[in-house]
Design a protein around this motif. Structure first.
Motif, PDB file in Angstrom:
ATOM      1  N   TRP A  96       0.845  -1.185   0.000  1.00  0.00           N
ATOM      2  CA  TRP A  96       0.000   0.000   0.000  1.00  0.00           C
ATOM      3  C   TRP A  96       0.881   1.236   0.000  1.00  0.00           C
ATOM      4  O   TRP A  96       1.746   1.381   0.874  1.00  0.00           O
ATOM      5  CB  TRP A  96      -0.903   0.000   1.221  1.00  0.00           C
ATOM      6  N   TYR A  97       0.692   2.088  -0.976  1.00  0.00           N
ATOM      7  CA  TYR A  97       1.351   3.386  -1.035  1.00  0.00           C
ATOM      8  C   TYR A  97       0.359   4.408  -0.499  1.00  0.00           C
ATOM      9  O   TYR A  97      -0.608   4.759  -1.160  1.00  0.00           O
ATOM     10  CB  TYR A  97       1.715   3.741  -2.472  1.00  0.00           C
ATOM     11  N   PRO A 105      -4.908   4.023  12.805  1.00  0.00           N
ATOM     12  CA  PRO A 105      -4.906   2.966  13.824  1.00  0.00           C
ATOM     13  C   PRO A 105      -6.017   1.935  13.609  1.00  0.00           C
ATOM     14  O   PRO A 105      -6.010   0.879  14.228  1.00  0.00           O
ATOM     15  CB  PRO A 105      -5.089   3.721  15.140  1.00  0.00           C
ATOM     16  N   LYS A 106      -6.957   2.223  12.725  1.00  0.00           N
ATOM     17  CA  LYS A 106      -8.029   1.279  12.417  1.00  0.00           C
ATOM     18  C   LYS A 106      -7.573   0.179  11.455  1.00  0.00           C
ATOM     19  O   LYS A 106      -8.314  -0.756  11.187  1.00  0.00           O
ATOM     20  CB  LYS A 106      -9.221   2.018  11.804  1.00  0.00           C
ATOM     21  N   ILE A 107      -6.355   0.314  10.947  1.00  0.00           N
ATOM     22  CA  ILE A 107      -5.806  -0.632   9.969  1.00  0.00           C
ATOM     23  C   ILE A 107      -4.972  -1.686  10.687  1.00  0.00           C
ATOM     24  O   ILE A 107      -4.204  -1.376  11.586  1.00  0.00           O
ATOM     25  CB  ILE A 107      -4.904   0.113   8.962  1.00  0.00           C
ATOM     26  N   ASP A 108      -5.110  -2.925  10.249  1.00  0.00           N
ATOM     27  CA  ASP A 108      -4.227  -3.985  10.735  1.00  0.00           C
ATOM     28  C   ASP A 108      -3.053  -4.057   9.766  1.00  0.00           C
ATOM     29  O   ASP A 108      -3.165  -4.616   8.673  1.00  0.00           O
ATOM     30  CB  ASP A 108      -4.966  -5.318  10.791  1.00  0.00           C
ATOM     31  N   LYS A 109      -1.932  -3.465  10.153  1.00  0.00           N
ATOM     32  CA  LYS A 109      -0.764  -3.413   9.276  1.00  0.00           C
ATOM     33  C   LYS A 109      -0.324  -4.806   8.815  1.00  0.00           C
ATOM     34  O   LYS A 109       0.291  -4.944   7.774  1.00  0.00           O
ATOM     35  CB  LYS A 109       0.403  -2.711   9.971  1.00  0.00           C
ATOM     36  N   ILE A 115       4.372  -1.305   3.167  1.00  0.00           N
ATOM     37  CA  ILE A 115       3.598  -0.076   3.338  1.00  0.00           C
ATOM     38  C   ILE A 115       4.531   1.104   3.117  1.00  0.00           C
ATOM     39  O   ILE A 115       5.582   1.208   3.746  1.00  0.00           O
ATOM     40  CB  ILE A 115       2.969   0.033   4.742  1.00  0.00           C
ATOM     41  N   LYS A 116       4.106   2.003   2.198  1.00  0.00           N
ATOM     42  CA  LYS A 116       4.831   3.247   1.978  1.00  0.00           C
ATOM     43  C   LYS A 116       4.017   4.355   2.620  1.00  0.00           C
ATOM     44  O   LYS A 116       2.814   4.442   2.416  1.00  0.00           O
ATOM     45  CB  LYS A 116       4.990   3.532   0.482  1.00  0.00           C
ATOM     46  N   VAL A 117       4.666   5.191   3.410  1.00  0.00           N
ATOM     47  CA  VAL A 117       4.003   6.330   4.033  1.00  0.00           C
ATOM     48  C   VAL A 117       4.756   7.601   3.690  1.00  0.00           C
ATOM     49  O   VAL A 117       5.946   7.572   3.384  1.00  0.00           O
ATOM     50  CB  VAL A 117       3.888   6.184   5.572  1.00  0.00           C
ATOM     51  N   GLY A 118       4.034   8.699   3.748  1.00  0.00           N
ATOM     52  CA  GLY A 118       4.626  10.012   3.563  1.00  0.00           C
ATOM     53  C   GLY A 118       4.097  10.713   2.339  1.00  0.00           C
ATOM     54  O   GLY A 118       4.045  10.138   1.258  1.00  0.00           O
ATOM     55  N   GLY A 143       7.081 -10.336  11.879  1.00  0.00           N
ATOM     56  CA  GLY A 143       5.911  -9.464  11.877  1.00  0.00           C
ATOM     57  C   GLY A 143       6.246  -7.997  12.060  1.00  0.00           C
ATOM     58  O   GLY A 143       5.364  -7.153  11.998  1.00  0.00           O
ATOM     59  N   ASP A 144       7.521  -7.703  12.294  1.00  0.00           N
ATOM     60  CA  ASP A 144       7.948  -6.314  12.438  1.00  0.00           C
ATOM     61  C   ASP A 144       8.167  -5.694  11.055  1.00  0.00           C
ATOM     62  O   ASP A 144       8.466  -6.399  10.088  1.00  0.00           O
ATOM     63  CB  ASP A 144       9.248  -6.225  13.236  1.00  0.00           C
TER      64      ASP A 144
END
Length: 157
Positions: A96-97, A105-109, A115-118, A143-144
């Protein structure tokens, strides 16, 4: 409803993966300098579970990962789609970008492998620039999530 505008098999979005990228519309981030401003509009085709399943069956033998490009307007729906992919197609990785600085916080990573953030900030550059604020994380076997952004940076000889 979440909509997609186009798809493509790409090799640069997720390192070491052959990725089906799905470009999602109605992006609420509106980053200055965005290269995909057409995705700010609410356009395209609904991205249902059945549409996603059709994509997997069409490209499934050629890809190793599916990456949602956007979807910040409906993060819980992206989470549901990633959970569906892991359940029905466990051989595929999910990415996911997001243009957000942090994942909701509603997302289960753990429904995601990458996962790309920013947000895109022009003077800091994109993922290929060492000065970027954007980060790509990969979930490891424990899982990290580990920052793998440096895989985008060119090595000089």
């Amino acid at each position: 409803m979440l909509k997609y505008v186009n798809t493509g098999v790409v090799f640069q979005e997720i390192p070491d993966e052959v990725t089906l990228s799905i470009n999602l519309s109605n992006c609420p981030c509106h980053c200055p300098g965005c290269h995909s401003q057409y995705l700010w509009k609410d356009i395209g085709t609904p991205l249902s579970v059945s549409a996603l399943s059709r994509m997997v069956h069409e490209y499934g033998h050629d890809i190793t990962c599916i990456c949602f490009m956007g979807g910040d307007a409906e993060p819980e729906y992206i989470d549901m789609l990633a959970r569906y992919l892991h359940s029905e197609f466990p051989h595929l990785k999910t990415g996911w970008y997001s243009g957000r600085q942090r994942i909701s916080p509603k997302i289960d990573k753990h429904n995601f492998d990458y996962i790309k953030v920013g947000p895109y900030i022009r003077h800091l550059g994109c993922l290929k620039d060492p000065t970027t604020n954007q980060r790509l994380y990969k979930r490891d076997r424990s899982g990290d999530f580990k920052d793998i952004t440096m895989k985008f940076w060119r090595k000089t000889v």
